[in-house]
Design an enzyme around this catalytic site. Structure first.
Site, PDB file in Angstrom:
ATOM      1  CB  CYS A   6      -1.420   0.315   1.880  1.00  0.00           C
ATOM      2  SG  CYS A   6      -1.919  -1.223   0.558  1.00  0.00           S
ATOM      3  CG  ASP A  29      10.205  -9.176  -6.592  1.00  0.00           C
ATOM      4  OD1 ASP A  29       9.509  -9.389  -5.846  1.00  0.00           O
ATOM      5  OD2 ASP A  29      11.637  -9.222  -6.050  1.00  0.00           O
ATOM      6  CG  HIS A  98       2.272  -9.770  -3.798  1.00  0.00           C
ATOM      7  ND1 HIS A  98       1.386  -9.908  -3.222  1.00  0.00           N
ATOM      8  CD2 HIS A  98       3.205 -10.855  -4.316  1.00  0.00           C
ATOM      9  CE1 HIS A  98       2.976 -11.193  -2.307  1.00  0.00           C
ATOM     10  NE2 HIS A  98       3.964 -11.986  -3.387  1.00  0.00           N
TER      11      HIS A  98
HETATM   12  P1  5GP Z   1       6.286 -12.572  -1.717  1.00  0.00           P
HETATM   13  O1  5GP Z   1       7.088 -13.568  -1.621  1.00  0.00           O
HETATM   14  O2  5GP Z   1       4.572 -12.544  -0.623  1.00  0.00           O
HETATM   15  O3  5GP Z   1       5.334 -14.109  -3.025  1.00  0.00           O
HETATM   16  O4  5GP Z   1       6.612 -11.479  -2.733  1.00  0.00           O
HETATM   17  C1  5GP Z   1       7.140 -10.439  -2.121  1.00  0.00           C
HETATM   18  C2  5GP Z   1       7.795 -10.389  -3.622  1.00  0.00           C
HETATM   19  O5  5GP Z   1       8.174  -8.681  -2.899  1.00  0.00           O
HETATM   20  C3  5GP Z   1       9.581 -10.777  -3.171  1.00  0.00           C
HETATM   21  O6  5GP Z   1       9.704 -11.089  -4.926  1.00  0.00           O
HETATM   22  C4  5GP Z   1      10.191  -9.828  -2.678  1.00  0.00           C
HETATM   23  O7  5GP Z   1      11.572  -9.709  -3.550  1.00  0.00           O
HETATM   24  C5  5GP Z   1       9.616  -8.201  -3.386  1.00  0.00           C
HETATM   25  N1  5GP Z   1       9.535  -7.367  -2.407  1.00  0.00           N
HETATM   26  C6  5GP Z   1       9.374  -7.073  -1.005  1.00  0.00           C
HETATM   27  N2  5GP Z   1       9.882  -5.844  -0.457  1.00  0.00           N
HETATM   28  C7  5GP Z   1      10.108  -5.170  -1.646  1.00  0.00           C
HETATM   29  C8  5GP Z   1      10.104  -3.616  -2.047  1.00  0.00           C
HETATM   30  O8  5GP Z   1      10.195  -2.835  -0.842  1.00  0.00           O
HETATM   31  N3  5GP Z   1       9.938  -3.318  -3.124  1.00  0.00           N
HETATM   32  C9  5GP Z   1      10.105  -4.005  -3.959  1.00  0.00           C
HETATM   33  N4  5GP Z   1      10.166  -3.698  -5.665  1.00  0.00           N
HETATM   34  N5  5GP Z   1       9.931  -5.486  -4.080  1.00  0.00           N
HETATM   35  C10 5GP Z   1       9.713  -6.201  -2.422  1.00  0.00           C
HETATM   36 ZN    ZN Z   2      -1.749  -3.387   0.877  1.00  0.00          ZN
END
Ligand code: 5GP
Ligand code: ZN
Length: 112
Positions: A6, A29, A98
């Site tokens: 958010c 990412d 996401h």
């Molecule tokens: P999940 O593991 O929840 O499916 O994916 C979360 C993703 O968010 C991960 O691939 C991680 O690298 C990415 N991510 C986490 N924090 C940030 C951030 O602050 N900025 C960006 N651009 N990506 C993020």
């Molecule tokens: Zn959110």
């Protein structure tokens, strides 16, 4: 709200945006797993895929309408993968739904 995505959507936390519309925001990412690794998120805060219902599914539909446009913009003419991690066993680390858009190479056949 204490939600990192958010805060990214609002611009409070910087990101590299690749697509934006009324309902959807997409950004690179921070830890890419493929040459193209974009996170596609609804602007509406939905915690996970497990929270999708008849009230909010239009936001998810908007994400999937945006994905082919983003893929085209990113040059993913030979295909791509869309991944959603949900909950503990799905290794979801950010609790704002996401969809990972991955491509730019032949991806692994393994799904787990
Ligand atoms: P999940 O593991 O929840 O499916 O994916 C979360 C993703 O968010 C991960 O691939 C991680 O690298 C990415 N991510 C986490 N924090 C940030 C951030 O602050 N900025 C960006 N651009 N990506 C993020
Ligand atoms: Zn959110």
């Amino acid at each position: 709200m204490d939600c990192i995505f958010c805060r990214i959507i609002s611009g409070e936390i910087p990101s590299t945006a690749v697509y934006s519309d009324e309902k959807v925001f997409a950004f690179r990412d921070i830890n890419p797993q493929a040459p193209v690794h974009v996170l596609v998120v609804p602007r509406e805060h939905i915690s996970s895929a497990d929270e999708i219902d008849g009230e909010n599914s239009n936001a998810v539909a908007a994400v999937f309408e945006a994905i082919p446009k983003i893929a085209a913009k990113e040059g993913l003419t030979n295909g791509y993968r869309v991944v959603n991690n949900c909950g503990e066993d799905g290794c979801q680390s950010v609790k704002h739904i996401h969809f990972h858009l991955l491509g730019g190479k032949k991806l692994s056949e393994k799904m787990d």
